[in-house]
Structures are given as structure tokens and as C-alpha cells.
Design a protein around this motif. Structure first.
Motif, mmCIF file in Angstrom:
data_model
loop_
_atom_site.group_PDB
_atom_site.id
_atom_site.type_symbol
_atom_site.label_atom_id
_atom_site.label_comp_id
_atom_site.label_asym_id
_atom_site.label_seq_id
_atom_site.Cartn_x
_atom_site.Cartn_y
_atom_site.Cartn_z
ATOM 1 N N GLU A 182 7.296 10.845 -28.705
ATOM 2 C CA GLU A 182 8.354 11.200 -29.647
ATOM 3 C C GLU A 182 9.733 10.979 -29.042
ATOM 4 O O GLU A 182 10.677 10.557 -29.732
ATOM 5 C CB GLU A 182 8.192 12.659 -30.085
ATOM 6 C CG GLU A 182 6.979 12.883 -30.989
ATOM 7 C CD GLU A 182 6.718 14.352 -31.275
ATOM 8 O OE1 GLU A 182 7.509 15.203 -30.790
ATOM 9 O OE2 GLU A 182 5.727 14.650 -31.962
ATOM 10 N N LYS B 2 2.395 13.699 -26.481
ATOM 11 C CA LYS B 2 3.123 13.695 -27.751
ATOM 12 C C LYS B 2 4.628 13.730 -27.520
ATOM 13 O O LYS B 2 5.397 12.999 -28.171
ATOM 14 C CB LYS B 2 2.724 14.917 -28.589
ATOM 15 C CG LYS B 2 1.453 14.776 -29.389
ATOM 16 C CD LYS B 2 1.252 16.036 -30.221
ATOM 17 C CE LYS B 2 0.007 15.972 -31.065
ATOM 18 N NZ LYS B 2 -0.193 17.217 -31.849
ATOM 19 N N GLY C 185 10.269 7.276 -29.379
ATOM 20 C CA GLY C 185 9.965 6.683 -30.683
ATOM 21 C C GLY C 185 8.949 5.561 -30.595
ATOM 22 O O GLY C 185 9.057 4.549 -31.300
#
Length: 270
Positions: A59, A55, A62
Motif C-alpha cells: 500500500e 500489506k 501502490g
């Protein structure tokens, strides 16, 4: 709208962070994370901290998670992969059919096994996709349709349509899509330069060639016709580059990924 991804197995010598950073710069919409045990474990389901790490990387850059390649029928490993996928937000897990090509009993057994795995995927809210694979029980369009028809009652199952395997089984992938597209939820894409005999005829079932020969547009498959049919039929799922072969250094892996995406964007409207 089709989203273009790249399987991180292309960057198996490098970390997930390096793979995702590179693919972001190239311009991919997202990734297919490799969980292929013994080859490229960018998603290690045995690591309890894996979901948080994956994750964080996604993130950081992006990037979108389009799918995961598990490439196994190991139930215990798949349970862990489905659990991590559900936590991370990976919508699709891809496997092969297993079994023996040209053996009807083996095909029936494979359909039963894949069906059980698909039911398990459903319990995690993850879609299982399976593709035709040269040498396995599901290897061409007719066997793909048998698998799809048998499992069409499960909304968490779909076909991963890989033109390189269909081509190596002796079919024109652009002609095969029409009868399969209604079941398709994922596409593995690559080109291939098939082995030919002394008369120049394709030897069925051969390998796809060196990674540079798997660059989209570099090989024997009419990928433009294939993608044209996908668009005409309204397919809107992921199209993920999957290049398997010897380890590449970062420069060569980047070339394979960049040239493939440029070709695909050049022949299709987005």
C-alpha cells in the motif's frame, strides 16, 4: 492485458520495502514475492505479523501483488503460505514439480503430489501454478502437457510457463507455447546464456548463467518471438522476471530489473 512483475529474490540481500520501492521506480506493475526458504524469505509464513507488514509495504508504494514463489512441496509450509496469500490478496503461488527427469514413475508421483497441493490451494481460494524445470520430472512440453491434462479439472491450477527451462531442455519456447497456452496462468521470464561444448553446441540441462546473462534480451532465447506468440494467443496473466544466482548489490539488481523491463516493453505492445 499482460502485467509485468519482478520476483523479489533478485533483491534477496535487501528488505521487502527496498525491493518494492526500487521496482516501483523502475516501472513494474507489481511483484512476485519470494517465499523461498533458505534463499529469500520476503514472505515468512511463520511470522504471524507477516500479512500486515506485506500489506503495508504494498500500500505504501501502490504496487500490485501478482504472485508468490514458494518453491516447496512441504505441506505444512504451503498451508501457511496459502493462508497468508489469501489474507494479503496474492492470487497465485508458484512451485516446481520435483521428481526425476526421464523417469515415468517419478512423473506420475509428481503429478499426484502437485494435484494434492492444488486441491489445498483451492480450499484457500488461491491458484497454484507449476512449471517445467530442467532436471525434474516435468521438464519439457510433453511432460508439461501431461501434468496440465491430469489437473485440468481444478480451476485453481495452472501452468507457469518459463521459457528458460524449456530452452535448456532443448526446445524453442516460442514453438512450445501453442500447445501449452490454454493451461497457462503465470509466466516466469528471463534470458539465459547456455553452456556450450567445444563445437559450440548447447549442452542440455545447463544453468542459465550469471544474473547479467539472464537479463531479458541478453542471452540465447528468442524472447521476442515468445512474447509475440503470447500476445497473439491472448494471454493476459502475469509475466514476472525471475533471476536466480549470486547475491547482487542494489545497483546491479536494479540494472537487471530495469534492463529486462525495458526490453520487454520495447518488444511488446501493452
Amino acid at each position: 492485458m499482460i502485467e509485468y512483475g519482478c520476483n523479489t529474490v533478485l533483491f534477496k540481500k535487501y528488505s521487502l520495502d527496498t525491493a518494492v520501492a526500487t521496482l516501483k521506480k523502475i516501472g513494474y506493475d507489481g511483484i512476485e514475492i519470494s517465499a523461498i526458504e533458505g534463499m529469500c524469505d520476503h514472505l515468512n509464513p511463520d511470522n504471524k505479523a507477516e500479512a500486515a507488514y506485506v500489506k503495508a509495504v504494498m500500500e505504501k508504494y501502490g504496487m500490485k501483488m501478482l504472485s508468490c514463489e514458494a518453491a516447496t512441496h512441504d505441506i505444512e509450509r504451503l498451508k501457511k503460505i496459502f493462508a497468508v496469500s489469501a489474507e494479503v490478496g496474492i492470487p497465485i503461488v508458484n512451485i516446481g514439480p520435483g521428481g526425476k527427469m526421464g523417469d515415468e514413475d517419478s512423473l506420475k508421483e509428481s503429478i499426484e503430489t502437485v494435484g494434492k497441493i492444488a486441491e489445498m490451494a483451492r480450499s484457500y481460494g488461491v491458484t497454484l501454478c507449476c512449471k517445467a524445470h530442467v532436471g525434474c520430472s516435468v521438464f519439457d512440453t510433453p511432460t508439461t502437457i501431461k501434468l496440465a491434462e491430469a489437473l485440468k479439472g481444478n480451476p485453481y491450477f495452472g501452468i507457469d510457463m518459463d521459457p528458460s527451462h524449456i530452452y535448456r531442455a532443448g526446445e524453442a519456447p516460442e514453438n512450445a507455447i501453442d500447445s501449452v497456452v490454454q493451461y497457462m496462468k503465470h509466466v516466469h521470464i528471463r534470458d539465459c546464456v547456455c553452456v556450450k561444448d567445444e563445437d559450440g553446441d548447447q549442452i542440455l540441462g545447463g544453468g542459465p548463467g550469471h544474473p547479467f546473462e539472464q537479463i531479458c534480451g541478453a542471452g540465447d532465447i528468442n524472447l521476442k518471438a515468445y512474447m509475440d506468440v503470447l500476445h497473439k494467443k491472448g494471454y493476459g496473466g502475469p509475466v514476472c522476471l525471475e533471476v536466480i544466482g549470486p547475491d547482487l548489490d542494489l545497483t546491479d539488481a536494479t540494472i537487471v530489473a530495469a534492463k529486462s523491463l525495458g526490453y520487454l516493453q520495447g518488444i511488446t505492445s501493452r
